[in-house]
Design an enzyme around this catalytic site. Structure first.
Site, PDB file in Angstrom:
ATOM      1  N   ASP A 278       0.781  -1.239  -0.002  1.00 37.69           N
ATOM      2  CA  ASP A 278       0.039   0.076  -0.048  1.00 37.69           C
ATOM      3  C   ASP A 278       0.942   1.353  -0.159  1.00 37.69           C
ATOM      4  OD1 ASP A 278      -2.454   1.564   0.213  1.00 37.69           O
ATOM      5  OD2 ASP A 278      -3.079   0.468   1.777  1.00 37.69           O
TER       6      ASP A 278
ATOM      7  N   ASP B 267     -10.772   2.063  -3.294  1.00 36.28           N
ATOM      8  CA  ASP B 267     -11.043   1.851  -2.031  1.00 36.28           C
ATOM      9  C   ASP B 267     -12.831   1.804  -1.840  1.00 36.28           C
ATOM     10  OD1 ASP B 267      -9.026   1.587  -0.730  1.00 36.28           O
ATOM     11  OD2 ASP B 267      -8.699   3.128   0.546  1.00 36.28           O
TER      12      ASP B 267
END
Ligand code: GLA
Length: 748
Positions: free
Chosen positions: A509, A571
Site C-alpha cells: 500500500d 477503496d
C-alpha cells in the site's frame, strides 16, 4: 544485433543517405521486418498500423508523414502552402521530437538549460540503428520481448551547438499495433546541463477534429472517463502528487469525434511510470494537434554532468481502427504478454478474503484465526490480514502509529506471526480435495508514522525541505526512497518478513502524496529507488503474488504493473460505483490486473445497499476476486459459496480473454461487458441494471467479438449463431432495481 545503420554524420547539417520526404516503403507485419528503412525514411508497421517519418535533409528535423492505419508504396507529398506571418515552417510541420527556441511556438517535448544558460536546442538527425528485440531501460519498468515479438529503431539526434545528444527509441510490437517510445538525453559537452522538460512521447496529427479521452477522479472515485473535443490552445492534465495518482491517470487517447467503443480510429497513449507526469495536447494556430506525455516539467530539474544520460520512462502507443474498445484490447494483450513480468500475469488468482472492511484495525490472533477459518469454510483460498498487525512500542491499532515498525504487535501476536500463519495455512479450504488456505499480508513500506521507533531513530529518512514543517496526511510521512539506506531498509525488512512465515501474497500500500520534497530531482530519484526495491523483491520472491495499492487506485499504472500483476482498483467497494471505476480503468489496463471485492451492505463508502449477487458479479469482472467483510455474516448463506465457485469459473476468461465493453455505465443504466476467451471457445457476459425500471421496455444487448458462423450455447440452454447474438442480441429483465446476470457462452 545491429541490422541496419546509417553512417554517422560528421558535421551538423550533413545528413547520411538522404531521402527527400515521403518515399516508397515496403509494408510488412512480421516481427522481424516491422521496421523498414529507406535512407533516412522510417516506416514502422504493425498488423493494421503504419507509422512513417523521415529526417528532413535540410534541417535534420524528424518529420512525421503518417501515423494511423496501414499504408504501403509511395506516399503522396504534402501540398505546398505559402508561409507567412510569425510562424515559420518549423511551426507548421509535424515534428517527431520538438525541441524549443527556434520558432516552433507549440509545446516542446524537451527543454534543456545549456551550460551557457540558453534553453534553445537544435537536435538534428545524425544516425540510426535497428535492433532485433528490445533493450531494457536502465532502472525503469518497461515492455519486453524477444526478437520476433519486437524490433527497435533508435534514431540518434545531436545538437552541435550545445553538444547534447538525444536518442529516440521506437520499439514496434506488430501483433498489437504498438509502438513503444522513450528518449535518452546525454550530455556530450564539458559543462553541466539541466533537463527541465522531457516528454517520453510526442506526436503531431494533421488538421482534423479529434477528441481527447482521459481518466480523472480522486480517492474512492477513480478512473472516470472524460471525453472532450481538442480545441485551439493547450489542454492537458497530469499529476503533481509525486505519484501517478487517483486525480488523473497517465493515459490518454485521441479519437475522431465519430469514433465509438466499437468503430472508428483511436490512438491510445500510456506512460509506464509511477511518478508525477504531465500530458498535454495542443491544437496549434495552424490547426495541427500535438500530443505529448512524460515527466511533469514543474517537478523536473535534472542536471547532467559531462557524459551523463537521463532516460525517460517509456510510453506505449497503440493504434486501433476498431474503436476505443479495440484500442483497449490491444493494450490489454500487450500488457499481459509484454509488460507484466510476474508469473501470475495470466494464471488463476485465488479467491481471497481481505480483513480490512470486515474488522479494520480491530483484531488479534484469536479473531484473525477465526476470520481465516470462516473464510476457508466459504471456499476462500487466500486469507489476507490487512493493516493492524505490527508495531511493538507504537502499536498500529489505528492509523496514528506504527508505520515503519514492521515487527508483529506483541499484544496481538505474542508468539510472532510464525505459529499463527502455520495454523492458518493448515486449514482446509472447503469444497476442495484437501487444499490448504494460503496466507497474505498488508504492508505500507514507503511510509512512516511520526509515532514510531523508525522515525525516532531516522527522522532524516523522510521527505523534508529544511525546516519547513513536515506536513502529515493520514498521520504519516513519506520515506525518501531516493536514499539507498531507505531502499536497503525496505528490502531487508520485507525479505525478513517473507522469510519469517509462509506468506504467499503481499498487498503493498501507499497512502499519501508527496510534500516538502527537498528538490525537483528527488521526484524521479525516488521512483528509481522504488523501482530498484520492487525489482529486487519481486525477483527474490517470484512465488509471492504481489498486489499494488495506493489508497485504492492511486498508483494503478503501467509502471507498477511491470512488477506486480494486480492492483487494488479502488477503496470504493460499492457495486454500482465499481462498474464505472472498473470500466474506466479498463480503458488502459487489463481486467486481469484489477482487484475487486464483494463487501458488506450498506456499503461503507456510499451507504448504498445492493444485492449480494450484484456485488459479487461486479467483483468477478476483476482478475483478483475477493470478499472484504466479516465472513461470520455469510456462514449460513449457501448462495455465497456458489458465487465464489462462479467467480472461479469465470476467472480464466477474465484473466486472458478479450474485453468488449458493450454498454457504458455513464451512458446507460444497463451496462454490460463481454469477455471472449483467447481461443474463442468460450465467452462470459456480465449484464447489470443499475436503477429502477418501471413499465418501460428494456434494451437488447448485442454481443461482439464472436464468430458469426459459429454456434454458441447460452448458459447451456438454447444455441444461437454468433451472427444472431451479435446482430440481434439477448434481452434480460429484472424485478428489482439492481439486477445482474453472468451468462456463459460455449462455442459448439
Ligand atoms: C488503504 C487501502 C485499504 C486498506 C487501508 C489500510 O486505504 O486502500 O484497502 O488497506 O489502507 O489502512
Amino acid at each position: 544485433m545491429l541490422r541496419s545503420s546509417a553512417a554517422l554524420a560528421t558535421a551538423i547539417g550533413l545528413l547520411t543517405a538522404g531521402s527527400q520526404g515521403p518515399v516508397a516503403l515496403a509494408q510488412s507485419t512480421s516481427g522481424s521486418d516491422a521496421i523498414v528503412v529507406d535512407g533516412t525514411a522510417f516506416a514502422l508497421h504493425g498488423a493494421g498500423m503504419s507509422y512513417v517519418f523521415h529526417a528532413d535533409t535540410t534541417t535534420g528535423d524528424l518529420i512525421t508523414d503518417h501515423y494511423g492505419a496501414s499504408v504501403s508504396g509511395a506516399l503522396p507529398s504534402p501540398g505546398e502552402s505559402g508561409v507567412s506571418g510569425w510562424v515559420g515552417t518549423i511551426g507548421r510541420v509535424r515534428r517527431e521530437f520538438p525541441d524549443q527556441g527556434r520558432g516552433d511556438f507549440r509545446i516542446p517535448a524537451v527543454r534543456i538549460r545549456q551550460t551557457a544558460g540558453y534553453t534553445v536546442s537544435d537536435l538534428r538527425y545524425q544516425s540510426h540503428e535497428v535492433l532485433d528485440g528490445k533493450p531494457s531501460l536502465p532502472g525503469l519498468p518497461a515492455t519486453f520481448g524477444e526478437a520476433g515479438d519486437v524490433t527497435t529503431l533508435v534514431v540518434h539526434l545531436y545538437d552541435n551547438y550545445s553538444a547534447v545528444a538525444a536518442d529516440l527509441s521506437y520499439s514496434v510490437f506488430p501483433e498489437f499495433d504498438a509502438v513503444v517510445r522513450s528518449v535518452n538525453i546525454t550530455n556530450k559537452g564539458s559543462g553541466d546541463i539541466t533537463v527541465e522538460q522531457l516528454a517520453s512521447l510526442s506526436v503531431d496529427f494533421p488538421l482534423e477534429d479529434l477528441d481527447l479521452l482521459s481518466l480523472r477522479g480522486d480517492w474512492a472515485r477513480e478512473a472516470h472517463r472524460e471525453r472532450r473535443r481538442v480545441d485551439y490552445g493547450v489542454q492537458g492534465f497530469g499529476s503533481s502528487t509525486g505519484y501517478s495518482s487517483h486525480l488523473h491517470n497517465p493515459f490518454f487517447a485521441l479519437a475522431h469525434p465519430s469514433t465509438t467503443e466499437s468503430q472508428g480510429e483511436a490512438w491510445g497513449f500510456n506512460l509506464i511510470y509511477t511518478g508525477s507526469f504531465s500530458a498535454q495536447v495542443e491544437k496549434s494556430s495552424q490547426g495541427l494537434t500535438r500530443a505529448l506525455i512524460g515527466f511533469n516539467p514543474d517537478q523536473l530539474s535534472w542536471t547532467l554532468g559531462p557524459g551523463e544520460t537521463l532516460t525517460s520512462p517509456e510510453c506505449v502507443s497503440v493504434y486501433s481502427n476498431e474503436g476505443i474498445g479495440g484500442m483497449s484490447r490491444k493494450l490489454h494483450r500487450l500488457y499481459r504478454k509484454h509488460l507484466i513480468r510476474s508469473k501470475f500475469a495470466t494464471s488463476d488468482r485465488p479467491p481471497l478474503l481481505n480483513s480490512w472492511e470486515g474488522v479494520y484495525f480491530n483484531y488479534n490472533q484469536t479473531s484473525i484465526e477465526r476470520l481465516a477459518r470462516q473464510s476457508a469454510a466459504l471456499g476462500i483460498r487466500l486469507f489476507v490480514m490487512d493493516d493492524g498487525w505490527f508495531g511493538d512500542k507504537y502499536p498500529r491499532t489505528s492509523d496514528n502509529a506504527g508505520l515503519g515498525d514492521w515487527t508483529p504487535n506483541p499484544d496481538r501476536f505474542p508468539d510472532g506471526l510464525g505459529p499463527v500463519v502455520e495454523r492458518i495455512t493448515n486449514m482446509d479450504v472447503n469444497g476442495t480435495a484437501g487444499e490448504k488456505l494460503r496466507f497474505g499480508i498488508w504492508v505500507e513500506p514507503e511510509m512512516v508514522n511520526p509515532n514510531s521507533s523508525l522515525y525516532r531513530k531516522h527522522p532524516d529518512w523522510v521527505l523534508h525541505a529544511g525546516s519547513y514543517p513536515r506536513t502529515e496526511r493520514r498521520n504519516q510521512l513519506v520515506l525518501n526512497l531516493a536514499l539507498p539506506e531507505v531502499q536497503d531498509f525496505i528490502i531487508d525488512f520485507m525479505t525478513n518478513l517473507l522469510n519469517s512465515a509462509d506468506i504467499s501474497y503481499v498487498k503493498w500500500d501507499n497512502n499519501r502524496g508527496m510534500h516538502e520534497v527537498p528538490s525537483p530531482r528527488t521526484y524521479h530519484e525516488y521512483m528509481l529507488g522504488l523501482y530498484h526495491v520492487l525489482d529486487t523483491l519481486s525477483s527474490r520472491f517470484p512465488n509471492v503474488l504481489f498486489e499494488g495499492c495506493a489508497s485504492g487506485g492511486g498508483r494503478f499504472d503501467a509502471g507498477i504493473l511491470h512488477y506486480f500483476p494486480q492492483f487494488w482498483t479502488s477503496d470504493n467497494t460499492d457495486g454500482v460505483d465499481r462498474i464505472t471505476i472498473q470500466f474506466g480503468t479498463s480503458l488502459a489496463y487489463p481486467p486481469s490486473a484489477m482487484g475487486a471485492h464483494l463487501s458488506a451492505v450498506p456499503n461503507h463508502q456510499t451507504g448504498r445497499t445492493v444485492p449480494l449477487e450484484f456485488r459479487a458479479h461486479v467483483a468477478m469482472m476483476g482478475g483478483s476476486f475477493g470478499l472484504e467483510l466479516d465472513p461470520a455474516t455469510l456462514q449460513d448463506n449457501p448462495e455465497v459459496r456458489e458465487l465464489i465457485k462462479l467467480a472461479e469459473k469465470v476467472n480464466p476468461i477474465v484473466l486472458t480473454g478479450d474485453l468488449y465493453r458493450l454498454r457504458l455505465p455513464e451512458e446507460s443504466q444497463w451496462p454490460a461487458a463481454l469477455f471472449v476467451a483467447e481461443d474463442g471457445s468460450q465467452a462470459v457476459l456480465f449484464y447489470f441494471q443499475v436503477g429502477p425500471n418501471v413499465n418501460h421496455a428494456v434494451p437488447w444487448v448485442r454481443l461482439q467479438g464472436l464468430d458469426p458462423e459459429a454456434r454458441y450455447s447460452v448458459d447451456g440452454n438454447a444455441t444461437y449463431t454468433g451472427a444472431t447474438l451479435m446482430n440481434m442480441g439477448l434481452q434480460f429483465t429484472f424485478d428489482s432495481e439492481y439486477g445482474s446476470k453472468v451468462v456463459f457462452l460455449e462455442r459448439q
